[in-house]
Design an enzyme around this catalytic site. Sequence first.
Site: not given
Length: 242
Positions: A105, A120
């Site tokens: 995010d 990631h």
Amino acid sequence: MQQFEEVRTILEKAKKITVLTGAGASTESGIPDFRSANGLYADANVEMYLSRGYYNRSPKEFWKHYKEIFQINTFHQYKPNRGHRFLAELEEQGKDITILTQNIDGLHQVGGSKHVIDLHGTLQTAHCPKCKMGYDLQYMIDHEVPRCEKCNFILNPDVVLYGDTLPQYQNAIKRLYETDVLIVMGTSLKVQPVASFPQIAKREVGATTILVNEELTGQEYNFDYVFQNKIGEFVEGLSSIK
């Protein structure tokens, strides 16, 4: 309370602090845990939709599903929480702190942290597979199928897809071997290779290891301190010590 006092002293004396964060670091900002029973990964087809093979075969369809799964049109509503700010404040105090995050995010960076390794990848950017020019989240929102303005190639998201290797893995391991303290926050430690990080830090490096997670992980034996709390509660506990 004694544990909080000891951990606060450890953080004050530590030369190099490494923090591994997972979904629990962002759920307090309202972001759903993608891997929970009701999360965005609950759809059986998600791994296919978010795979490198699917992007290569059907990039237009890929972008449709990518936007739906991660709800990127509403992503601007999420703001850093107290946990994000706490880590940024440690850095502002002059601490050598690096965050290894499984989250995509980008809220650690928005919250002010400068040294973040996105294990990631990130939802915040994408790039052209040909010229490598980068594009921000707003560009992806504004274009149904985002293409490079220069090359007209369909953009490649900067999230690590199923079938990709972890491009930042070696950087993360290097940092682990340099650290005095490893704090693991908001992760169940179920996904490899990240699940092995606490054992490396404790058994091979000899670092002090601290776990902050609402649920037990089955790896408590790899930690010197275990706090079965929300991250905000942990930060509150540290802050309450005078």
